[in-house]
Design a protein around this motif. Structure first.
Motif, short mmCIF file in Angstrom:
data_model
loop_
_atom_site.label_atom_id
_atom_site.label_comp_id
_atom_site.label_asym_id
_atom_site.label_seq_id
_atom_site.Cartn_x
_atom_site.Cartn_y
_atom_site.Cartn_z
N ASN A 50 0.88 -1.16 0.07
CA ASN A 50 -0.15 -0.09 0.18
C ASN A 50 0.83 1.13 -0.11
O ASN A 50 2.08 1.11 0.12
N GLN A 51 0.23 2.55 -0.20
CA GLN A 51 1.09 3.88 -0.15
C GLN A 51 1.90 3.93 1.15
O GLN A 51 3.08 4.18 0.77
N ASN A 52 1.50 3.64 2.24
CA ASN A 52 1.86 3.36 3.41
C ASN A 52 1.59 2.29 4.34
O ASN A 52 0.44 1.90 4.13
N ILE A 53 2.62 1.68 4.91
CA ILE A 53 2.52 0.53 5.65
C ILE A 53 3.01 0.61 6.90
O ILE A 53 3.93 1.22 7.23
N GLU A 54 2.53 -0.42 7.81
CA GLU A 54 3.39 -0.58 8.90
C GLU A 54 4.64 -1.69 8.64
O GLU A 54 4.31 -2.58 7.98
N LEU A 55 5.76 -1.39 9.21
CA LEU A 55 6.78 -2.32 8.95
C LEU A 55 7.74 -2.41 10.18
O LEU A 55 8.10 -1.48 10.87
N VAL A 56 7.85 -3.89 10.67
CA VAL A 56 8.59 -4.03 11.79
C VAL A 56 9.83 -5.27 11.23
O VAL A 56 9.51 -6.24 10.67
N ASN A 63 10.99 -0.22 13.32
CA ASN A 63 9.58 -0.31 13.98
C ASN A 63 8.74 0.95 13.59
O ASN A 63 8.78 2.06 14.41
N PHE A 64 8.17 0.80 12.35
CA PHE A 64 7.43 2.02 11.78
C PHE A 64 5.97 1.50 11.96
O PHE A 64 5.70 0.72 11.09
N GLN A 71 9.96 4.22 0.88
CA GLN A 71 11.08 4.21 2.18
C GLN A 71 11.18 2.61 2.62
O GLN A 71 12.25 2.02 2.81
N ALA A 72 10.10 1.91 2.63
CA ALA A 72 10.12 0.45 2.87
C ALA A 72 10.98 -0.20 1.57
O ALA A 72 11.71 -1.11 2.06
N ASN A 126 -9.67 -0.90 -4.86
CA ASN A 126 -10.23 -2.27 -5.01
C ASN A 126 -9.15 -3.21 -5.37
O ASN A 126 -9.72 -4.17 -6.24
N LYS A 127 -8.13 -3.37 -5.06
CA LYS A 127 -7.04 -4.41 -5.35
C LYS A 127 -6.42 -4.68 -4.04
O LYS A 127 -6.31 -3.83 -2.99
N TYR A 128 -5.92 -5.89 -3.93
CA TYR A 128 -5.25 -6.14 -2.63
C TYR A 128 -3.67 -5.75 -2.46
O TYR A 128 -3.17 -5.75 -3.41
N VAL A 129 -3.32 -5.18 -1.34
CA VAL A 129 -2.10 -4.75 -1.20
C VAL A 129 -1.50 -5.08 0.12
O VAL A 129 -2.41 -5.25 1.16
N ILE A 130 -0.39 -5.07 0.67
CA ILE A 130 0.19 -5.39 1.81
C ILE A 130 -0.16 -3.90 2.45
O ILE A 130 0.47 -2.92 2.32
N GLU A 131 -0.69 -4.37 3.87
CA GLU A 131 -0.83 -3.06 4.91
C GLU A 131 0.24 -3.14 5.92
O GLU A 131 0.71 -2.24 6.46
N THR A 132 0.65 -4.42 6.45
CA THR A 132 1.63 -4.65 7.36
C THR A 132 2.49 -5.76 7.06
O THR A 132 2.09 -7.02 6.44
N ILE A 133 3.62 -5.50 7.23
CA ILE A 133 4.74 -6.57 7.30
C ILE A 133 5.70 -6.65 8.30
O ILE A 133 6.34 -5.52 8.58
N GLN A 134 5.79 -7.82 8.89
CA GLN A 134 6.87 -7.85 10.19
C GLN A 134 7.46 -9.14 10.14
O GLN A 134 7.18 -10.20 9.54
N PHE A 135 8.94 -8.82 10.29
CA PHE A 135 10.23 -9.86 10.09
C PHE A 135 10.31 -10.09 11.54
O PHE A 135 10.67 -9.21 12.45
#
Length: 138
Positions: A50-56, A63-64, A71-72, A126-135
């Motif tokens: 997605n345009q902005n996501i949560e990234l860990v 931890n954003f 940036q991601a 109306n399409k699927y995108v990553i909202e959060t990704i954590q490692f």
């Protein structure tokens, strides 16, 4: 009479066209994500965001709550350079509703293994995108 019941049951159990299309979109995105991890390709992974996501990334102390996809992508590039891929596979995939999907995968690198948590959401487009990704180092 039994022929009519058979037709009604057959029609009732057929997935709607929109459900079939949605499953196709899910599979396409899941495949792109899998291929991006296996290749260590930050551009391909960023194209799923997605345009902005949560990234860990716990091993990097990243931890954003909200970070831009650009940036991601730069963070993914650094991550893949430090942790070149050996394998990626999904361990679990599920959905909590029609617009929200989640996956857990394992990412094996030459250096470390990670559990990867991915939350996918239907976007405004109306399409699927990553909202959060954590490692999480495992």
């Amino acid at each position: 009479m039994s022929a009519i019941i058979f037709v009604l049951l057959t029609n009732a159990t057929r997935p709607h066209v929109s459900d079939t299309k949605r499953r196709g979109e899910d599979n396409e995105l899941a495949d792109r994500i899998r291929m991006s991890f296996r290749a260590g390709n930050p551009q391909m992974l960023a194209s799923c965001l997605n345009q902005n996501i949560e990234l860990v990334i716990d091993s990097e102390k990243i931890n954003f709550q909200k970070i831009s996809s650009q940036q991601a992508e730069q963070i993914f590039k650094s991550f893949f350079q430090k942790n070149p891929p050996l394998a990626f596979q999904y361990v679990y995939q599920g959905a909590s509703n029609a617009n929200l999907r989640y996956s857990v995968g394992t990412y094996r690198s030459r250096n470390k293994d990670f559990l990867v948590y991915i939350l996918v959401k239907r976007s405004d487009a109306n399409k699927y995108v990553i909202e959060t990704i954590q490692f999480r180092e495992g």
